[in-house]
Design a protein around this motif. Structure first.
Motif, PDB file in Angstrom:
ATOM      1  N   MET A 134       0.845  -1.195   0.000  1.00  0.00           N
ATOM      2  CA  MET A 134       0.000   0.000   0.000  1.00  0.00           C
ATOM      3  C   MET A 134       0.880   1.245   0.000  1.00  0.00           C
ATOM      4  O   MET A 134       1.106   1.867   1.057  1.00  0.00           O
ATOM      5  CB  MET A 134      -0.937   0.004   1.215  1.00  0.00           C
ATOM      6  N   LEU A 136       2.180   5.037  -0.279  1.00  0.00           N
ATOM      7  CA  LEU A 136       1.577   6.343  -0.036  1.00  0.00           C
ATOM      8  C   LEU A 136       1.734   7.196  -1.280  1.00  0.00           C
ATOM      9  O   LEU A 136       2.806   7.247  -1.885  1.00  0.00           O
ATOM     10  CB  LEU A 136       2.258   7.015   1.154  1.00  0.00           C
ATOM     11  N   PRO A 209      -1.945   4.071   4.488  1.00  0.00           N
ATOM     12  CA  PRO A 209      -0.833   3.106   4.429  1.00  0.00           C
ATOM     13  C   PRO A 209       0.028   3.067   5.679  1.00  0.00           C
ATOM     14  O   PRO A 209       0.601   2.031   6.011  1.00  0.00           O
ATOM     15  CB  PRO A 209      -0.029   3.573   3.207  1.00  0.00           C
ATOM     16  N   GLY A 212      -1.826   0.751   8.102  1.00  0.00           N
ATOM     17  CA  GLY A 212      -1.999  -0.640   7.702  1.00  0.00           C
ATOM     18  C   GLY A 212      -1.186  -1.639   8.504  1.00  0.00           C
ATOM     19  O   GLY A 212      -1.706  -2.679   8.909  1.00  0.00           O
ATOM     20  N   ARG A 218      -9.448  -0.968   7.364  1.00  0.00           N
ATOM     21  CA  ARG A 218      -9.088  -0.105   6.241  1.00  0.00           C
ATOM     22  C   ARG A 218      -9.869   1.191   6.350  1.00  0.00           C
ATOM     23  O   ARG A 218     -11.100   1.177   6.455  1.00  0.00           O
ATOM     24  CB  ARG A 218      -9.421  -0.786   4.922  1.00  0.00           C
TER      25      ARG A 218
END
Length: 757
Positions: A134, A136, A209, A212, A218
């Protein structure tokens, strides 16, 4: 550089080794640094106006600096290296780090003074690929920066900054941007600032992110806004921060990534798991914080104040997972070293632990002062995957308020004050929910006095729980409750649970259920003539006891009540379910069938209960036992011979016999019963006192074989007749087979067997 145009006009004076230069204009246009296709740094125009250089005074003065349309691409690769690190390659022959190469004659630093510096239409793209799957990706656009009276020596300036920020979408474009601005004074060394901050709809999901690796959720969307002032200062003892203003977090959307998916996979299969893997966990339209104040001081606990809070149109998903944990307990990821099995690891011995003196001091607890909180338009969706089949319920139209509360006590040594709570809503679309009382969410230890009421909850959706705990489904019924829970600061809990069930009807036993209890009989015993069951279940205990759990205690009490339908039905029937002393029989004196005063009192209570529960029927089983009742039976027969037979009713009863008549009857019984009577010297039967005649009669009286069945039947018949006189329907009272070998021979009785019609 892959492009750039420069223009310069200057007036330079050289005198005695000193230089004075004036540059009316300096322009560097169309500059691009980096790759030609995608330069890392670029700008349209850079202009300096009225630059004056004075080497004698070691000073540079600039009237105006303007930078137009600057663009920067800031990148961090998967290995964690920033792109500028590739630009700073070591130069052969360069001096070692730390060596001074330029020293001013008097040790005086150069001073750069800029009266006005302006950056317009700037853009910055930040990409961080070091975060794994993920990355950024955010963009700052329309960046406007204006600084005045910039002094390089003092490190001070007045700054005004504004920009728009957007995150990269899954489709590769840019989302709707939010805006931010700052207007205030800045000092660089040590860092200090004081000014006004305005943030509007800043997309917090852009920084998801970074969350995470730590969360099993999420952040799909969350827009933050703030309008207020900030003061920050870097001090030798630590940082100081003062933040004050109004805050909002709107359009929040949080999805679960772990808990519900695991539950669905375990219960409903892998396809459901995929569907629930991104199920909504939290949503709300607006969280408004009025009068927000945050204060951070070195060596002092943080202080957070909120004048008032409003939460509107919120949703929460609460799930009991198959292992019995709540999904909200799995929000944080638990990091464990690879190859380490913590499940069976023993705690380190005291000798292996670090000394207390070497432990880092605990951070001071924050002080939090919350003003009134209001809730509007709430929905909670609850599912229980621990129960099979699964259970789901909805709480809707939730609204309420909580008065001001604080984490600090009002006086030293006291617990934090409790705040008034009110909450209303609708359960399962029809039942009314109301909660009120006193609570402080920040109090440690927990303390509260809360009352909750539910009116008219349909019971049939609770069938999964009924199958698990009693082995029957629920066909229909309504449920209401009025519970009050009081928790003292020492952890002592006192709870009152008033439960009302209306027209509760169970299905046939469910095959394969963990247990099967006589719920139909229990309902019939507990329900009144209108089909209403009213239970009061008091509970007490200590929350500090790790073995004490409220829900299991409540279920255990209810289970014990249902089991008493078999073990103690009479106590349920008469409402004495809190007692272990069951009155499921009517006691008699040995050898007698007549009802004494205690038996009549018990039958009156039984008749009243039977009349209020027309669905019940009663079977009477008379008992008698010759092994223990022979003496009593003989005495009863002798009394009957002396007093004469009893009439069927008081109206037909003959007058009571006199003592002379009783003595005559006794002598007649003596002659008929005693064959070997004492005689005098002449061989004639002696006249004996009444007591001696009674003793001889009892000695020689013969008990017929039918005595005990007749006695048992007479007892049951007398109980039946008495119940009928109390208004019990004859069609609901049955005579069972008499028993002449009682299970408890010491207490002659009539057994009361209760069942459902």
């Amino acid at each position: 550089p892959v492009g750039g145009l420069a223009s310069l006009t200057a007036d330079v004076t050289w005198q005695s080794g000193q230089v004075q230069a004036t540059v009316p204009t300096l322009a560097v246009e169309s500059v691009a640094l980096g790759r030609a296709a995608a330069p890392e740094v670029a700008w349209t125009g850079l202009q300096l106006r009225n630059l004056r250089l004075d080497t004698a005074r070691q000073q540079v003065l600039v009237e105006h600096v303007g930078l137009e349309a600057p663009r920067a691409r800031v990148q961090r690769n998967a290995q964690g290296r920033w792109m500028y690190e590739q630009w700073l390659q070591p130069v052969a022959g360069a001096p070692a780090k730390g060596r001074e190469t330029v020293t001013s004659p008097a040790g005086k630093p150069w001073q750069v003074l800029v009266q006005d510096m302006e950056l317009a239409a700037g853009q910055v793209e930040l990409t961080d690929a070091s975060l794994g799957d993920m990355p950024l990706a955010i963009r700052l656009s329309d960046v406007q920066l204006r600084m005045q009276n910039l002094d390089s020596v003092k490190g001070t300036a007045q700054a005004k900054l504004s920009a728009r920020m957007a995150e990269r979408t899954v489709r590769g474009g840019w989302g709707k941007p939010g805006s931010l601005s700052y207007d205030g004074d800045v000092q660089l060394d040590p860092l200090m600032t004081k000014g006004r901050v305005q943030v509007n709809a800043l997309p917090l999901q852009a920084f998801e992110p970074y969350m995470g690796p730590h969360l099993n959720v999420r952040l799909v969307r969350a827009l933050a806004s703030f309008d207020g002032t900030v003061q920050f200062a870097q001090r030798p003892r630590g940082s100081q921060l003062q933040l004050q203003g109004q805050g909002r977090v709107t359009d929040v959307h949080v999805q679960s990534l772990l808990g519900d998916a695991q539950a669905a996979h375990a219960v409903q299969g892998p396809h459901a798991a995929a569907a629930l893997a991104a199920e909504d966990l939290l949503r709300w339209k607006q969280l408004r914080l009025q009068g927000l104040r945050v204060s951070l001081q070195p060596a002092q606990p943080p202080h957070i104040q909120v004048h008032s809070t409003e939460l509107q149109d919120f949703f929460a998903r609460v799930v009991v997972l198959p292992e019995g944990r709540l999904n909200l307990q799995n929000l944080m990821k638990t990091a464990q070293p690879e190859g380490v099995d913590t499940a069976g690891a023993a705690a380190p011995a005291p000798a292996e632990q670090a000394p207390a003196a070497s432990a880092a001091p605990a951070a001071p607890s924050a002080r939090i002062d919350m003003g009134p909180i209001t809730l509007q338009g709430g929905v909670i969706k609850f599912s229980d995957f621990f129960i099979r089949p699964n259970y789901t319920a909805d709480l809707t139209a939730l609204q309420g308020s909580l008065d001001a509360f604080s984490s600090q006590p009002t006086a030293p040594g006291e617990a934090p004050a409790l705040a008034k709570l009110t909450l209303d809503g609708i359960a399962q679309g029809t039942a009314q929910l109301h909660i009120d009382g006193l609570i402080n969410p920040l109090a440690q230890p927990l303390s509260m006095d809360v009352r909750a009421q539910v009116q008219g909850l349909d019971l049939s959706p609770l069938t999964p729980y009924a199958i698990k705990y009693v082995g029957h489904g629920i066909e229909k019924g309504k449920f209401s409750m009025d519970v009050r829970y009081q928790v003292q600061p020492d952890g002592q809990l006192t709870a009152a649970n008033q439960l009302v069930l209306n027209q509760l009807t169970f299905t046939d036993p469910v095959e394969g259920a963990p247990t099967s209890l006589p719920v139909r009989l229990a309902v019939a015993l507990l329900a009144d003539s209108h089909g209403v069951i009213d239970l009061n279940l008091p509970i007490s205990g200590s929350l500090n006891d790790p073995q004490f759990r409220i829900a299991p205690v409540v279920f255990k009490i209810i289970g014990n009540i249902i089991r008493k339908a078999v073990t103690a039905p009479f106590s349920l029937l008469t409402g004495a379910f809190a007692s272990d002393d069951d009155k499921s029989d009517i006691a008699f004196e040995p050898g007698r069938a007549s009802l004494n005063a205690q038996a009549q009192s018990n039958l009156q209570q039984l008749a009243k209960a039977m009349n209020s529960k027309p669905q019940l029927k009663l079977t009477l089983v008379g008992q008698a036992n010759g092994a223990t009742e022979a003496e009593g039976w003989k005495r009863a027969q002798l009394e009957q011979l002396m007093n004469g037979p009893k009439a069927e009713s008081d109206d037909e009863a003959p007058p009571e016999r006199s003592d002379k008549q009783k003595l005559a009857a006794l002598k007649q019984a003596y002659r008929n019963t005693v064959k070997d009577r004492p005689r005098n010297m002449l061989g004639l039967a002696k006249d004996l006192p009444a007591e001696e005649m009674q003793a001889l009669i009892l000695r020689d009286m013969v008990i017929p074989a039918t005595a005990w069945p007749d006695l048992a039947a007479a007892r049951a018949q007398n109980v039946r007749d008495y119940l009928l006189t109390q208004g019990v329907d004859p069609g609901r009272v049955f005579l069972g087979n008499a028993e002449t070998k009682a299970a408890n021979p010491a207490t002659p009785s009539v057994l009361l067997n209760i069942s459902v019609q």
